[in-house]
Design a protein around this motif. Sequence first.
Motif, PDB file in Angstrom:
ATOM      1  N   ALA A  20       0.769  -1.131   0.027  1.00 53.76           N
ATOM      2  CA  ALA A  20       0.036  -0.094   0.075  1.00 53.76           C
ATOM      3  C   ALA A  20       0.921   1.244  -0.021  1.00 53.76           C
ATOM      4  O   ALA A  20       0.489   2.294  -0.444  1.00 53.76           O
ATOM      5  CB  ALA A  20      -1.060   0.037   1.221  1.00 53.76           C
ATOM      6  N   GLY A  21       2.084   1.324   0.492  1.00 52.94           N
ATOM      7  CA  GLY A  21       2.901   2.449   0.725  1.00 52.94           C
ATOM      8  C   GLY A  21       3.406   2.539  -0.683  1.00 52.94           C
ATOM      9  O   GLY A  21       4.216   3.718  -0.595  1.00 52.94           O
ATOM     10  N   GLU A  22       3.545   1.630  -1.544  1.00 53.10           N
ATOM     11  CA  GLU A  22       4.053   2.006  -2.897  1.00 53.10           C
ATOM     12  C   GLU A  22       3.262   2.579  -4.048  1.00 53.10           C
ATOM     13  O   GLU A  22       3.522   2.484  -5.324  1.00 53.10           O
ATOM     14  CB  GLU A  22       4.883   0.674  -3.373  1.00 53.10           C
ATOM     15  N   VAL A  23       1.886   2.634  -3.636  1.00 57.10           N
ATOM     16  CA  VAL A  23       1.113   3.108  -4.638  1.00 57.10           C
ATOM     17  C   VAL A  23       0.343   4.240  -4.091  1.00 57.10           C
ATOM     18  O   VAL A  23       0.238   4.809  -3.091  1.00 57.10           O
ATOM     19  CB  VAL A  23      -0.164   2.224  -4.868  1.00 57.10           C
ATOM     20  N   ALA A  24      -0.317   5.053  -5.195  1.00 54.77           N
ATOM     21  CA  ALA A  24      -1.056   6.290  -4.749  1.00 54.77           C
ATOM     22  C   ALA A  24      -2.386   6.173  -5.452  1.00 54.77           C
ATOM     23  O   ALA A  24      -2.684   5.812  -6.397  1.00 54.77           O
ATOM     24  CB  ALA A  24      -0.434   7.710  -5.385  1.00 54.77           C
ATOM     25  N   GLU A  25      -3.403   6.452  -4.357  1.00 56.90           N
ATOM     26  CA  GLU A  25      -4.768   6.453  -5.026  1.00 56.90           C
ATOM     27  C   GLU A  25      -5.062   7.719  -5.713  1.00 56.90           C
ATOM     28  O   GLU A  25      -4.650   8.715  -5.567  1.00 56.90           O
ATOM     29  CB  GLU A  25      -5.781   6.347  -3.925  1.00 56.90           C
ATOM     30  N   LEU A  26      -5.873   7.380  -6.906  1.00 59.85           N
ATOM     31  CA  LEU A  26      -6.080   8.723  -7.836  1.00 59.85           C
ATOM     32  C   LEU A  26      -7.199   9.411  -7.202  1.00 59.85           C
ATOM     33  O   LEU A  26      -8.299   8.877  -6.866  1.00 59.85           O
ATOM     34  CB  LEU A  26      -6.395   8.324  -9.227  1.00 59.85           C
TER      35      LEU A  26
END
Length: 190
Positions: A25-31
Amino acid sequence: MTRPADTVPDTGFRRCGCCGRQRPAGEVAELGVTPGVYICAGCALWAARRAGLLSALREIRIRDLLPSFLNRAQAPHTATAAIPILPSSDLDRTAAFYARAGFTDADHHDGYLLLNNDGVELHFAHHDTVTPGTCFVHVADATKMWKQLRERGVDGVGEIADQDYGLREFVLTDPDGNRVRIGSAIPDGQ
């Protein structure tokens, strides 16, 4: 059967909506405009290159801004660099190998070797039994350095390839099996 989002257990991983890979989860960003859809850094860089945003960012000389930012942001005794110490079973052989790759012997004493190439340092410590290490070296132009090493006939130069995270890289493997990954930003339009 699809469960509503509020009943899906949180595994700590999110699927990138672009490449489909599962990432922590820490390696992606929510659009922001599409809640529940995430993008990884590699796909974000790819999208920025496609949109021409990276060329605009490259015009800003981060290297010129960094010293003034660091002077304001650093507290006393704050670390400014990390240098891995790679193992070597023969420091003289290691110095000779990296000399062919453009590194100079900056300090060499009993059991320790420090090499330098235009401000980049590689450190080596003597070990009778070597477990190879890895480090990364940023350069201005990985393709140019790769070609130079190939022309000099340096052993251990791997193939060069563009990575999905926006860098062009190759690996230089020394006689002890240490892998020095060398890379630079992928030039615009390539």
